[in-house]
Design a protein around this motif. Sequence first.
Motif, PDB file in Angstrom:
ATOM      1  N   LYS A 307       0.926  -0.970  -0.434  1.00 50.90           N
ATOM      2  CA  LYS A 307       0.115   0.034   0.196  1.00 50.90           C
ATOM      3  C   LYS A 307       0.559   0.992   0.090  1.00 50.90           C
ATOM      4  O   LYS A 307      -0.007   2.532  -0.617  1.00 50.90           O
ATOM      5  CB  LYS A 307      -0.720   0.118   1.500  1.00 50.90           C
ATOM      6  N   ASP A 308       1.855   0.688   0.468  1.00 48.40           N
ATOM      7  CA  ASP A 308       2.364   2.768   0.673  1.00 48.40           C
ATOM      8  C   ASP A 308       4.098   2.666  -0.912  1.00 48.40           C
ATOM      9  O   ASP A 308       4.675   3.234  -0.716  1.00 48.40           O
ATOM     10  CB  ASP A 308       3.739   2.638   1.545  1.00 48.40           C
ATOM     11  N   GLY A 309       3.775   1.460  -1.362  1.00 46.09           N
ATOM     12  CA  GLY A 309       4.695   1.421  -2.605  1.00 46.09           C
ATOM     13  C   GLY A 309       5.869   0.485  -2.584  1.00 46.09           C
ATOM     14  O   GLY A 309       5.981   0.594  -3.838  1.00 46.09           O
ATOM     15  N   MET A 310       6.136   0.062  -1.100  1.00 47.48           N
ATOM     16  CA  MET A 310       7.171  -0.995  -2.066  1.00 47.48           C
ATOM     17  C   MET A 310       6.701  -2.437  -2.433  1.00 47.48           C
ATOM     18  O   MET A 310       5.908  -2.814  -2.186  1.00 47.48           O
ATOM     19  CB  MET A 310       8.208  -1.448  -0.636  1.00 47.48           C
ATOM     20  N   TRP A 311       7.653  -3.650  -1.821  1.00 46.36           N
ATOM     21  CA  TRP A 311       6.946  -4.639  -2.214  1.00 46.36           C
ATOM     22  C   TRP A 311       7.967  -5.858  -0.941  1.00 46.36           C
ATOM     23  O   TRP A 311       9.484  -5.321  -0.618  1.00 46.36           O
ATOM     24  CB  TRP A 311       8.163  -5.296  -3.352  1.00 46.36           C
ATOM     25  N   HIS A 312       8.067  -7.006  -1.025  1.00 45.48           N
ATOM     26  CA  HIS A 312       8.203  -7.492   0.350  1.00 45.48           C
ATOM     27  C   HIS A 312       9.156  -8.756  -0.510  1.00 45.48           C
ATOM     28  O   HIS A 312       9.613  -9.055  -1.185  1.00 45.48           O
ATOM     29  CB  HIS A 312       6.932  -8.659   0.825  1.00 45.48           C
ATOM     30  N   GLN A 313      10.271  -8.373   0.788  1.00 44.78           N
ATOM     31  CA  GLN A 313      10.554  -9.757   1.136  1.00 44.78           C
ATOM     32  C   GLN A 313      10.898 -10.581  -0.255  1.00 44.78           C
ATOM     33  O   GLN A 313      11.422 -11.569  -0.833  1.00 44.78           O
ATOM     34  CB  GLN A 313      11.551 -10.246   2.129  1.00 44.78           C
ATOM     35  N   LEU A 314       9.769 -11.735   0.908  1.00 42.81           N
ATOM     36  CA  LEU A 314       9.111 -12.774  -0.680  1.00 42.81           C
ATOM     37  C   LEU A 314       7.835 -11.929  -0.873  1.00 42.81           C
ATOM     38  O   LEU A 314       7.180 -11.499  -0.020  1.00 42.81           O
ATOM     39  CB  LEU A 314       8.773 -13.827   0.423  1.00 42.81           C
ATOM     40  N   ARG A 317       4.641 -13.144   0.171  1.00 39.63           N
ATOM     41  CA  ARG A 317       4.068 -13.263   1.255  1.00 39.63           C
ATOM     42  C   ARG A 317       3.976 -12.128   2.246  1.00 39.63           C
ATOM     43  O   ARG A 317       5.078 -11.396   2.670  1.00 39.63           O
ATOM     44  CB  ARG A 317       4.709 -14.061   2.392  1.00 39.63           C
ATOM     45  N   SER A 318       3.239 -11.214   3.060  1.00 42.87           N
ATOM     46  CA  SER A 318       3.370 -10.460   3.005  1.00 42.87           C
ATOM     47  C   SER A 318       3.260  -9.855   4.777  1.00 42.87           C
ATOM     48  O   SER A 318       3.634  -8.630   5.319  1.00 42.87           O
ATOM     49  CB  SER A 318       1.482  -9.641   2.939  1.00 42.87           C
ATOM     50  N   ASP A 319       3.440 -11.409   5.541  1.00 39.23           N
ATOM     51  CA  ASP A 319       4.093 -11.017   6.629  1.00 39.23           C
ATOM     52  C   ASP A 319       5.748 -10.885   6.253  1.00 39.23           C
ATOM     53  O   ASP A 319       6.461 -10.444   7.665  1.00 39.23           O
ATOM     54  CB  ASP A 319       3.662 -12.046   7.851  1.00 39.23           C
ATOM     55  N   SER A 320       6.204 -10.542   5.724  1.00 33.33           N
ATOM     56  CA  SER A 320       8.270 -10.408   5.016  1.00 33.33           C
ATOM     57  C   SER A 320       7.944  -8.948   5.328  1.00 33.33           C
ATOM     58  O   SER A 320       7.170  -8.788   5.380  1.00 33.33           O
ATOM     59  CB  SER A 320       8.284 -11.326   3.798  1.00 33.33           C
ATOM     60  N   TYR A 321       9.399  -8.837   5.545  1.00 33.39           N
ATOM     61  CA  TYR A 321       9.328  -7.195   5.885  1.00 33.39           C
ATOM     62  C   TYR A 321       9.377  -6.428   3.904  1.00 33.39           C
ATOM     63  O   TYR A 321       9.967  -7.352   3.311  1.00 33.39           O
ATOM     64  CB  TYR A 321      11.023  -7.023   6.311  1.00 33.39           C
ATOM     65  N   LEU A 322       9.197  -5.578   3.850  1.00 33.76           N
ATOM     66  CA  LEU A 322       9.709  -4.602   2.936  1.00 33.76           C
ATOM     67  C   LEU A 322      10.563  -4.428   2.565  1.00 33.76           C
ATOM     68  O   LEU A 322      11.889  -4.106   3.467  1.00 33.76           O
ATOM     69  CB  LEU A 322       8.768  -3.074   2.876  1.00 33.76           C
ATOM     70  N   GLU A 323      11.164  -4.318   1.577  1.00 35.60           N
ATOM     71  CA  GLU A 323      12.846  -4.822   1.468  1.00 35.60           C
ATOM     72  C   GLU A 323      12.957  -3.189   0.149  1.00 35.60           C
ATOM     73  O   GLU A 323      12.450  -3.200  -1.153  1.00 35.60           O
ATOM     74  CB  GLU A 323      13.119  -5.938  -0.022  1.00 35.60           C
ATOM     75  N   THR A 324      14.113  -2.802   0.110  1.00 42.03           N
ATOM     76  CA  THR A 324      15.112  -1.813  -0.809  1.00 42.03           C
ATOM     77  C   THR A 324      15.295  -1.435  -1.558  1.00 42.03           C
ATOM     78  O   THR A 324      14.747  -1.112  -2.899  1.00 42.03           O
ATOM     79  CB  THR A 324      14.964  -0.621   0.031  1.00 42.03           C
ATOM     80  N   PHE A 384      14.899 -19.213   6.012  1.00 40.36           N
ATOM     81  CA  PHE A 384      16.102 -17.866   5.663  1.00 40.36           C
ATOM     82  C   PHE A 384      15.876 -16.590   5.470  1.00 40.36           C
ATOM     83  O   PHE A 384      16.881 -16.006   4.664  1.00 40.36           O
ATOM     84  CB  PHE A 384      16.722 -19.458   4.084  1.00 40.36           C
ATOM     85  N   TYR A 385      14.649 -16.595   4.263  1.00 38.85           N
ATOM     86  CA  TYR A 385      14.499 -16.032   3.622  1.00 38.85           C
ATOM     87  C   TYR A 385      14.291 -14.630   4.342  1.00 38.85           C
ATOM     88  O   TYR A 385      14.062 -13.124   4.171  1.00 38.85           O
ATOM     89  CB  TYR A 385      13.952 -15.318   2.435  1.00 38.85           C
ATOM     90  N   TYR A 386      13.647 -15.097   5.289  1.00 40.47           N
ATOM     91  CA  TYR A 386      12.247 -14.570   6.097  1.00 40.47           C
ATOM     92  C   TYR A 386      13.551 -12.982   7.012  1.00 40.47           C
ATOM     93  O   TYR A 386      13.669 -12.231   7.620  1.00 40.47           O
ATOM     94  CB  TYR A 386      10.978 -14.643   7.025  1.00 40.47           C
TER      95      TYR A 386
END
Length: 430
Positions: A307-314, A317-324, A384-386
């Motif tokens: 919603k704020d423009g970024m994508w998640h690490q996985l 899987r929206s409970d993984s962190y947002l990654e720059t 591993f990714y989370y």
Amino acid sequence: MLHALQVNYPNPYRAMEAAEVKAVMDRVFAYLDATTPAELVDQRSGKPIARLDKAEPDAVLKPGDFRLTSYEWGVTYAGMLAAGAATGDARYTDYTVKRHRLLADLTRLYYPGVQADPAGAHAPIKSFLNPHALDDAGALCMSFLKAKNMGAKVDYGQMIGICGTFVTEKEYRLKDGTLARGGPDGKGGRKMRPLPDTLWLDDMFMGVPTIALMGKHTGNAKYYDDAVKQVLQFSRRMFNRDLGIYMHGFVEGMRDHPELHWARANGWAIMAMVEVLEVLPKNHKGYEAVVDQLRAHARGLAKYQDKDGMWHQLIDRSDSYLETSATAIYTYAIARAVNRGYLDKEMYGPMANLAWNAVAGKVNAKGEIEGICVGTGMAFDPAFYYYRPTSTRAAHGYGPLLLAGAEIIEMNRKFKFGANDSGFMYQGDR
């Protein structure tokens, strides 16, 4: 009039002006220029080596925050070139040319010794002079070829010979010619990274743009054919058409594969496609197939933008962190695709602007970029990714931010985006 109430968006909900975009890029430039010296020093004394007239046995590159010959810095060199072209600020272009010139001088001095004794010879840039993986050669070679095409006054011949030959002729491949890892280890066994005959999605970028650029460099269409083949064969194995995104790893011979959709690897894949299309002749028989694959991937990514423009690490899987870094790469590739007409500006222009505004907010006052996942191999489990750490010292986000900013400037010069009944939309060509 409740629909007109003020909305508190966490990031700007508009198109940044070119000066605003450049201000973000300038902070990053100032940090990188100060912390990545283009200088040779004596390893024992730390004193500068001013004359590059012989292969000094104790010479090393002056330590900085990042390595000048990493694949990440190949992307950064390309980002600096793009930033210089988009902004007209010669400092960006000069950053790359200065460091490329140093690398060319070091290649001239040290390559004969490395050729004579690959295992025992010393060289400040040995990983490049004696490459063992695409990471050592591919992205750097892309930056050399791009700079040469832009007219940089550097003698690139020897460096392109080293890295271009490695990528196109020496890197391990599967039987059908697809770039792969896990080949022979030279000792009678196989490399376990992580398993024999493994495809890493990252390698679409680590090798394929260079292969395509070698087509332009040599005039030999076999490189264009190979670049298209790589895109399509990676995609046939690794692209989930239902989700519209790629898995990170594929092991030839397995029945099932780890369907873990790592964000940055998906970034390398879409970036590879826009880079290939930049030099692939439009009349090439594979041109439309690459465009179609790019569009399919962009549609998939659009479904998962946060919603704020970024994508998640996985990604899915929206409970993984947002990654720059992944978000920056998507911003660049999508804005470039809009600018070249591969993607509809109405659909993807707002998406790219929203992503840029989010990435810009990750640049701190020092010019460091926050929220970048550190270097990451492939794995067969989500943990591993989370739990991969993030760091401002992860080099992977700096080049993509510069590429993204440059392309956003170009996109917003061509097309006007603004509020329409409170929504941020395309408003016509400029």
